[in-house]
Design a protein around this motif. Structure first.
Motif, PDB file in Angstrom:
ATOM      1  N   VAL B 412      -9.764  17.393  55.156  1.00  0.00           N
ATOM      2  CA  VAL B 412      -8.699  16.618  54.514  1.00  0.00           C
ATOM      3  C   VAL B 412      -9.143  15.165  54.349  1.00  0.00           C
ATOM      4  O   VAL B 412     -10.042  14.698  55.038  1.00  0.00           O
ATOM      5  N   LEU B 413      -8.512  14.479  53.411  1.00  0.00           N
ATOM      6  CA  LEU B 413      -8.798  13.061  53.212  1.00  0.00           C
ATOM      7  C   LEU B 413      -7.900  12.252  54.137  1.00  0.00           C
ATOM      8  O   LEU B 413      -6.697  12.465  54.167  1.00  0.00           O
ATOM      9  N   GLU B 414      -8.501  11.310  54.858  1.00  0.00           N
ATOM     10  CA  GLU B 414      -7.675  10.498  55.754  1.00  0.00           C
ATOM     11  C   GLU B 414      -6.739   9.602  54.966  1.00  0.00           C
ATOM     12  O   GLU B 414      -5.630   9.319  55.376  1.00  0.00           O
ATOM     13  N   GLN B 415      -7.230   9.132  53.816  1.00  0.00           N
ATOM     14  CA  GLN B 415      -6.433   8.196  53.030  1.00  0.00           C
ATOM     15  C   GLN B 415      -5.765   8.884  51.841  1.00  0.00           C
ATOM     16  O   GLN B 415      -5.645   8.292  50.772  1.00  0.00           O
ATOM     17  N   GLU B 416      -5.364  10.120  52.014  1.00  0.00           N
ATOM     18  CA  GLU B 416      -4.651  10.799  50.929  1.00  0.00           C
ATOM     19  C   GLU B 416      -3.274  10.157  50.752  1.00  0.00           C
ATOM     20  O   GLU B 416      -2.532  10.007  51.716  1.00  0.00           O
ATOM     21  N   HIS B 417      -2.965   9.774  49.526  1.00  0.00           N
ATOM     22  CA  HIS B 417      -1.612   9.313  49.213  1.00  0.00           C
ATOM     23  C   HIS B 417      -0.941  10.366  48.346  1.00  0.00           C
ATOM     24  O   HIS B 417      -1.597  11.262  47.823  1.00  0.00           O
ATOM     25  N   CYS B 418       0.355  10.236  48.188  1.00  0.00           N
ATOM     26  CA  CYS B 418       1.092  11.158  47.320  1.00  0.00           C
ATOM     27  C   CYS B 418       0.398  11.250  45.963  1.00  0.00           C
ATOM     28  O   CYS B 418      -0.030  10.232  45.419  1.00  0.00           O
ATOM     29  N   SER B 419       0.283  12.468  45.424  1.00  0.00           N
ATOM     30  CA  SER B 419      -0.359  12.624  44.114  1.00  0.00           C
ATOM     31  C   SER B 419       0.431  11.883  43.048  1.00  0.00           C
ATOM     32  O   SER B 419      -0.067  11.621  41.962  1.00  0.00           O
ATOM     33  N   GLY B 420       1.667  11.565  43.338  1.00  0.00           N
ATOM     34  CA  GLY B 420       2.488  10.809  42.389  1.00  0.00           C
ATOM     35  C   GLY B 420       3.460  11.673  41.613  1.00  0.00           C
ATOM     36  O   GLY B 420       4.185  11.169  40.758  1.00  0.00           O
ATOM     37  N   ASP B 421       3.487  12.969  41.898  1.00  0.00           N
ATOM     38  CA  ASP B 421       4.364  13.854  41.129  1.00  0.00           C
ATOM     39  C   ASP B 421       5.807  13.354  41.033  1.00  0.00           C
ATOM     40  O   ASP B 421       6.350  13.278  39.935  1.00  0.00           O
ATOM     41  N   PRO B 422       6.432  12.972  42.169  1.00  0.00           N
ATOM     42  CA  PRO B 422       7.832  12.543  42.039  1.00  0.00           C
ATOM     43  C   PRO B 422       8.002  11.333  41.123  1.00  0.00           C
ATOM     44  O   PRO B 422       8.886  11.327  40.271  1.00  0.00           O
ATOM     45  N   VAL B 423       7.163  10.321  41.278  1.00  0.00           N
ATOM     46  CA  VAL B 423       7.338   9.139  40.430  1.00  0.00           C
ATOM     47  C   VAL B 423       6.953   9.419  38.981  1.00  0.00           C
ATOM     48  O   VAL B 423       7.557   8.883  38.047  1.00  0.00           O
ATOM     49  N   ASN B 424       5.967  10.277  38.790  1.00  0.00           N
ATOM     50  CA  ASN B 424       5.590  10.643  37.428  1.00  0.00           C
ATOM     51  C   ASN B 424       6.759  11.322  36.733  1.00  0.00           C
ATOM     52  O   ASN B 424       7.134  10.977  35.613  1.00  0.00           O
ATOM     53  N   ARG B 425       7.372  12.266  37.411  1.00  0.00           N
ATOM     54  CA  ARG B 425       8.476  13.001  36.798  1.00  0.00           C
ATOM     55  C   ARG B 425       9.762  12.183  36.718  1.00  0.00           C
ATOM     56  O   ARG B 425      10.627  12.464  35.907  1.00  0.00           O
ATOM     57  N   LEU B 426       9.881  11.177  37.601  1.00  0.00           N
ATOM     58  CA  LEU B 426      11.096  10.356  37.577  1.00  0.00           C
ATOM     59  C   LEU B 426      10.941   9.136  36.685  1.00  0.00           C
ATOM     60  O   LEU B 426      11.851   8.331  36.571  1.00  0.00           O
ATOM     61  N   GLY B 427       9.788   8.987  36.068  1.00  0.00           N
ATOM     62  CA  GLY B 427       9.621   7.905  35.105  1.00  0.00           C
ATOM     63  C   GLY B 427       9.124   6.592  35.682  1.00  0.00           C
ATOM     64  O   GLY B 427       8.971   5.622  34.954  1.00  0.00           O
ATOM     65  N   ASP B 428       8.864   6.527  36.998  1.00  0.00           N
ATOM     66  CA  ASP B 428       8.342   5.284  37.553  1.00  0.00           C
ATOM     67  C   ASP B 428       6.825   5.272  37.394  1.00  0.00           C
ATOM     68  O   ASP B 428       6.075   5.500  38.333  1.00  0.00           O
ATOM     69  N   LYS B 429       6.394   4.990  36.173  1.00  0.00           N
ATOM     70  CA  LYS B 429       4.974   5.082  35.863  1.00  0.00           C
ATOM     71  C   LYS B 429       4.174   3.953  36.499  1.00  0.00           C
ATOM     72  O   LYS B 429       2.954   4.035  36.560  1.00  0.00           O
ATOM     73  N   LEU B 430       4.872   2.917  36.981  1.00  0.00           N
ATOM     74  CA  LEU B 430       4.158   1.825  37.638  1.00  0.00           C
ATOM     75  C   LEU B 430       3.691   2.275  39.024  1.00  0.00           C
ATOM     76  O   LEU B 430       2.514   2.145  39.380  1.00  0.00           O
ATOM     77  N   THR B 431       4.609   2.830  39.798  1.00  0.00           N
ATOM     78  CA  THR B 431       4.228   3.347  41.109  1.00  0.00           C
ATOM     79  C   THR B 431       3.218   4.480  40.934  1.00  0.00           C
ATOM     80  O   THR B 431       2.283   4.621  41.723  1.00  0.00           O
ATOM     81  N   TYR B 432       3.409   5.257  39.867  1.00  0.00           N
ATOM     82  CA  TYR B 432       2.463   6.344  39.591  1.00  0.00           C
ATOM     83  C   TYR B 432       1.056   5.779  39.387  1.00  0.00           C
ATOM     84  O   TYR B 432       0.079   6.318  39.909  1.00  0.00           O
ATOM     85  N   THR B 433       0.980   4.685  38.649  1.00  0.00           N
ATOM     86  CA  THR B 433      -0.319   4.055  38.408  1.00  0.00           C
ATOM     87  C   THR B 433      -0.977   3.649  39.732  1.00  0.00           C
ATOM     88  O   THR B 433      -2.161   3.906  39.943  1.00  0.00           O
ATOM     89  N   MET B 434      -0.184   3.041  40.619  1.00  0.00           N
ATOM     90  CA  MET B 434      -0.719   2.621  41.920  1.00  0.00           C
ATOM     91  C   MET B 434      -1.293   3.803  42.694  1.00  0.00           C
ATOM     92  O   MET B 434      -2.408   3.763  43.212  1.00  0.00           O
ATOM     93  N   LEU B 435      -0.495   4.870  42.773  1.00  0.00           N
ATOM     94  CA  LEU B 435      -0.903   6.035  43.562  1.00  0.00           C
ATOM     95  C   LEU B 435      -2.119   6.712  42.936  1.00  0.00           C
ATOM     96  O   LEU B 435      -3.057   7.099  43.623  1.00  0.00           O
ATOM     97  N   ARG B 436      -2.077   6.841  41.618  1.00  0.00           N
ATOM     98  CA  ARG B 436      -3.172   7.508  40.913  1.00  0.00           C
ATOM     99  C   ARG B 436      -4.473   6.749  41.127  1.00  0.00           C
ATOM    100  O   ARG B 436      -5.509   7.333  41.447  1.00  0.00           O
ATOM    101  N   GLU B 437      -4.414   5.424  40.980  1.00  0.00           N
ATOM    102  CA  GLU B 437      -5.638   4.643  41.134  1.00  0.00           C
ATOM    103  C   GLU B 437      -6.175   4.739  42.562  1.00  0.00           C
ATOM    104  O   GLU B 437      -7.381   4.851  42.768  1.00  0.00           O
TER     105      GLU B 437
END
Ligand SMILES: Cc1cc2nc3c(=O)[nH]c(=O)nc-3n(C[C@H](O)[C@H](O)[C@H](O)COP(=O)(O)OP(=O)(O)OC[C@H]3O[C@@H](n4cnc5c(N)ncnc54)[C@H](O)[C@@H]3O)c2cc1C
Ligand code: HEM
Ligand code: HEM
Ligand code: SF4
Ligand code: SF4
Lengths: 256, 614
Positions: B412-437
């Motif tokens: 497993v990755l120690e620094q795994e963050h949320c893949s961003g699915d909830p924010v992606n689907r809820l329209g918060d593309k800014l938080t999604y950008t942070m998580l994705r990057e």
């Protein structure tokens, strides 16, 4: 209408809260901070009042180390016009009187019509700051507002009392009001707001400049509540039970 | 009927009427196409043969029209096929009026052996459809439409006049009949573009252009350091339909299939995708003559969507129906209006990189850490990592047991963050950008990722790819397990789980098209497998998608409908391939199981396989 909103940054409800090595406060390094939830409602109320009036200024004021710039930015992103950062270096102040004196020193020349605070902060939960500031500024003061209504020169407030009772009060502006959670629906910063916030002014005032002496209170020790199995169920006749309780208070806990 | 001649004045009238009808038809179609072309993006022509094949299957064979509603579907097919058969006759008909017949008498005669039976089938078809529309009146069709009646009348008249024309009748009568037929055709032509019957022109094109990916929401690139005018323009574009979406709006035939399958609607919510995502936008498009209409979508309805894609999957004219992404991102990024429970979710993700605001994960700590000598990154996702259903820990352990048995290495990755699915689907593309990057950095050296969460699989793969070049492959654990069984790397025996069924997670079946692998795995461990009523790509969402898992106050009982079906199917075990389905199913089955009946056991594919490993 010129409104100051006092916004504190506090540990998030889900955050881990390890105690620091000196046992005087939490270890801030491992804490995730958020805007104090009641202050979020106070901020929303300020923005709604300003929008309702069609003009005015909302100023976000926060005290603390550099990290608190984040909640000021958040306030600006939501629509506040400028920010004031009262900068603390070292451990944060926890004595409400001292805190209130610092705020008063910064707020007094600004001549705000309204000073809004949250009902209490989620970390120390003292709930005195707004009241003390109101008193020191010599303006109208009220706590626990669940509804506000501004009419020329006056504010009408619905206050939450005990056991489901409410009270309407009205008094002249300027005023310092502490806001109860849940009276409105706080907004989320829009992308445009976030971009716009970068250009808004945050004035920094250092605590050392304020020259306020003497603490009334200081924190001796912070500790995690100890769980212990000391419990005794007292039942039977009321008179006998009362006697037993009085005895415990006298001889075991020694408070009377 | 060579002897029939038309007077010049008749030809003149015919010419005027034809010109008027064709002119009006063309103008109305042009008006709509002009609006469609204002949309963002462009209509795709890639994968041309695949697109043509789809047109053949969905237009000519009428696959989707028939699949969801067999009887009305076949009736419609009769009308449609009849229509195709009549193409030549129709041309011939007008040639007679203007000049002389196109078909020789013998050809006409020969062809009539095909056309006459078809004309009767068409009458039968259209009368059946009308019976349904005017007598049975299913709710999905919406308000009674006089236009439909008129069209049915037109079609019957056309058929009747055709049949009469084929009979031995007097020249006078024949001509009257001819005129009636012509006028009805022209009236029909006039009506088509002004009504839902425009679908018979646009449908085939719309099916051709339908995006292959579903969902197919455009990427939102946010650069906070960037130019402010660019940001303004980007925000401005968020209200605009793409060309593909605009074409959808005019192609909709108002059949209501999308609303019929919608889990939010079936659970008693207000969401009605046919109206909220499609028809509510039609008038604004025509009125504004522009595509900036997404703000007309009902916001409350938009928050109810589970993003399950059932509506998009079922639409017979090739519409990408679901538009929750579009309305939510407008609400979040432009308006800043976000339900309070979601604000908390967003803050958690920004502050801690996980949905729960947790500061550590016991499960992650108990698993080996990924190092470059290992084959797979085992991506946990917030659900497993932070115990959204603590029982799911066991499923993760079961999957690692399978990998260990097969000798497959992972970490497993120690620094795994949320893949961003909830924010992606809820329209918060800014938080999604942070998580994705953040995650892209963590995965920079990775070749292969496997995860038990279909939502993570969709995001790490398809969704990230919209923004960046992705150098790793993402597999869902059911694919890996299925393959290990097929390759003989693990041996599984038939276990005793009673009657077993499989609930297809929508992200797995409809978005990733993974339906066979989980079945291979399950059927290797049970001999009593049975399908659910709605399965495969036609599955019904469990109710947790679109981040509804975190929505405390849901309207209705979206999250109970599927559990109810599981109980009705009288099985002992329901297997699923998604942690959210797993948790949702358990929450639903508990309170819904009738008194005196054993509660259906919920398992992950990894559970049923690991429990029966030899
Ligand atoms: C449920 C509950 C019931 C209670 N009932 C009673 C009772 O019946 N009787 C009683 O005596 N006590 C009661 N208390 C306790 C009481 O509220 C507190 O002990 C005390 O009165 C409040 O202290 P404070 O002024 O330091 O306020 P704080 O809680 O520290 O702060 C209040 C507000 O001041 C502002 N502020 C403070 N610090 C900063 C900063 N650094 N930067 C920006 N803004 C800041 C914020 O707006 C904040 O919300 C109760 C507490 C709770 C939680
Ligand atoms: C797109 C719109 C349509 C157009 C442009 C059109 C055009 C025509 C034309 C030009 C003819 C004349 C053929 C001849 O000379 O024999 C014709 C005939 C006919 N059409 Fe259509 N048609 C349309 C839709 C339909 C539909 C939907 C139906 C019903 C399913 C239909 C049923 C018929 C029938 C029954 C005839 C034969 C009548 C006769 O021979 O006298 N048409 N059509
Ligand atoms: C070109 C010839 C076509 C004709 C003449 C035609 C005609 C019709 C008519 C008369 C109806 C009935 C409307 C009502 O009941 O109110 C209908 C409905 C419908 N059409 Fe078509 N159509 C054609 C092409 C297509 C194509 C190409 C598709 C998609 C592949 C399609 C899909 C549908 C669907 C899904 C309905 C709704 C049926 C229902 O009520 O469930 N049609 N069409
Ligand atoms: S995606 Fe699913 S929930 Fe959303 S509108 Fe379509 S069918 Fe309904
Ligand atoms: S969008 Fe598709 S499925 Fe929905 S009503 Fe329109 S044609 Fe039918």
């Amino acid at each position: 209408m010129k409104i100051a909103v006092l916004v504190k940054q506090v540990p998030g409800p889900e955050s881990a809260l390890p105690i620091n090595d000196h046992g005087t406060w939490v270890d801030e390094e491992s804490v995730t901070f958020v805007m104090n939830p009641p202050d979020n409602f106070a901020l929303e109320e300020a923005l709604l009042i300003k929008e309702g009036k069609g003009d005015g200024e909302v100023v976000v004021v926060s005290m603390g180390p550099d990290r608190v710039q984040k909640v000021i930015r958040e306030g600006l992103a939501k629509g506040a016009d400028r920010g004031i950062h009262i900068e603390e270096v070292g451990p944060i102040e926890k004595d409400p009187l001292h805190i209130a004196k610092r705020f008063t020193a910064v707020l007094k020349d600004e001549n705000f019509d309204l000073v809004l605070t949250g009902l209490q902060s989620d970390d120390t939960g003292m709930g005195q700051t707004g009241v003390l500031i109101g008193e020191m500024l010599g303006i109208s003061t009220a706590t626990l507002a669940v509804e506000t209504d501004i009419k020329d020169g006056h504010i009408r407030l619905k206050r939450e009392l005990e056991s489901g009772w409410f009270q309407w009060v009205e008094f002249p502006l300027p005023a310092s009001i502490s806001i109860q959670s849940g009276l409105n629906t706080p907004r989320y910063p829009s992308l445009k707001g976030i971009m716009g916030a970068k250009k808004k002014e945050i004035k920094t005032v250092s605590c050392t400049e304020l020259d306020i002496s003497s603490n009334c209170q200081s924190v001796d020790k912070v500790f995690v509540p100890q769980t212990s199995k000391h419990s005794e169920v007292i039942d039977g006749e009321v008179d006998a039970a009362v006697e037993r309780i009085v005895e415990i208070l006298k001889s075991e806990i020694k408070v009377i | 009927m060579d002897s029939i001649t038309f007077l010049p004045v008749e030809k003149f009238i015919l010419a005027v009427l034809t010109a008027a009808a064709v002119g009006s038809f063309s103008f109305e179609v042009y008006r709509r196409l002009a609006i469609v072309l204002k949309g963002t993006g462009s209509l795709p022509f890639d994968r041309f043969p695949e697109r043509l094949l789809r047109v053949f299957r969905e237009v000519i064979l009428h696959e989707k029209v028939i699949r969801e509603r067999p009887w009305p579907g076949i009736m419609h097919a009769l009308v449609f096929w009849g229509f195709l058969v009549f193409g030549v006759i129709t041309l011939d008909h007008f040639f007679i009026g203007f000049y002389k017949p196109l078909l020789s008498e013998s050809a006409h005669k020969a062809y009539s052996y095909v056309v006459i039976p078809f004309s009767i089938l068409v009458i039968f078809g259209i009368l059946s459809l009308s019976y349904r529309r005017f007598i049975t009146q299913p709710k999905a069709l919406g308000k009674l439409s006089p236009t439909s009646g008129l069209v049915a009348f037109f079609i019957v008249t056309l058929m009747a006049t055709y049949l009469l024309g084929e009979m031995d009748i007097s020249q006078y009568l024949w001509k009257v009949n001819w005129w009636i037929h012509s006028i009805v055709i022209l009236a029909f032509l006039f009506l088509i573009p002004r009504s839902k019957h425009l679908h018979l022109v646009l449908g085939p094109f719309n099916i051709f252009f339908k995006p292959f990916d579903q969902p197919d929401h455009t990427a939102v690139h946010i650069d906070l350091e960037g130019d402010e005018d660019e940001l303004d323009e980007m925000l401005n574009d968020l209200t605009k339909l793409t060309q593909n979406q605009a074409l959808d709006i005019f192609s909709c035939v108002e059949c209501g299939r999308c609303t019929d399958v919608c889990p939010a609607n079936r659970g008693g919510g207000i969401l009605d995708p046919k109206n909220h995502f499609i028809l509510d936008l039609r008038e604004p498009l025509l009125q504004d003559k522009d595509v900036a209409v997404l703000d007309k979508i009902n916001v409350e309805a938009g928050w109810e969507c589970t993003t399950c894609q059932a509506c998009t999957e079922v639409c017979p004219v090739g519409n990408h129906v679901e538009k929750s992404d579009e309305i939510r991102r407008l609400e979040v990024l432009v308006e800043g209006r976000v339900p309070q429970e979601y604000q908390k979710l967003f803050t958690n993700l920004q502050e801690t990189g996980n949905t729960e605001g947790a500061s550590g994960s016991a499960l992650a700590d108990s698993l080996p850490v990924f190092t470059s000598d290992k084959e797979y990154v085992l991506w946990l996702g917030c659900f497993a990592r932070h115990g959204l259903d603590p029982d799911f820990n066991r499923s993760v352990e079961n999957f690692t047991k399978i990998l260990d048995t097969a000798g497959v290495s992972y970490g497993v990755l120690e620094q795994e963050h949320c893949s961003g699915d909830p924010v992606n689907r809820l329209g918060d593309k800014l938080t999604y950008t942070m998580l994705r990057e953040h995650n892209m950095e963590q995965l920079a050296e990775t070749k292969k990722v496997v995860t038990l969460c279909p939502h993570c699989a969709v995001n790490l793969g398809k969704e990230y790819e919209k923004y960046d070049k992705v150098n790793y492959t993402v597999e869902h654990h059911t694919q890996v397990v299925g393959r290990l069984i097929e390759e003989g790397k693990i041996k599984v025996q038939m276990g005793d789980n009673g009657k077993v069924t499989y609930h297809d997670p929508c992200n797995l079946s409809r978005i990733l098209d993974i339906v066979d692998e989980p079945r291979t795995a399950i059927q290797s461990a049970t001999s009593e497998f049975q399908e659910m009523k709605e399965s495969g790509r036609e599955t019904l969402c469990c109710g947790a998608g679109g981040a509804l898992w975190w929505k405390k106050e849901t309207q209705g009982r979206t999250h109970l409908v599927r559990a109810e079906q599981v109980i009705e199917s009288e099985v002992d075990t329901v297997v699923t391939g998604c942690n959210f389905c797993y948790g949702m199913m358990k929450q639903g089955l508990g309170p819904m199981t009738p008194e005196g009946r054993e509660e259906v056991v919920v398992k992950d594919v990894a559970d049923i396989v690991a429990e029966n490993l030899i």
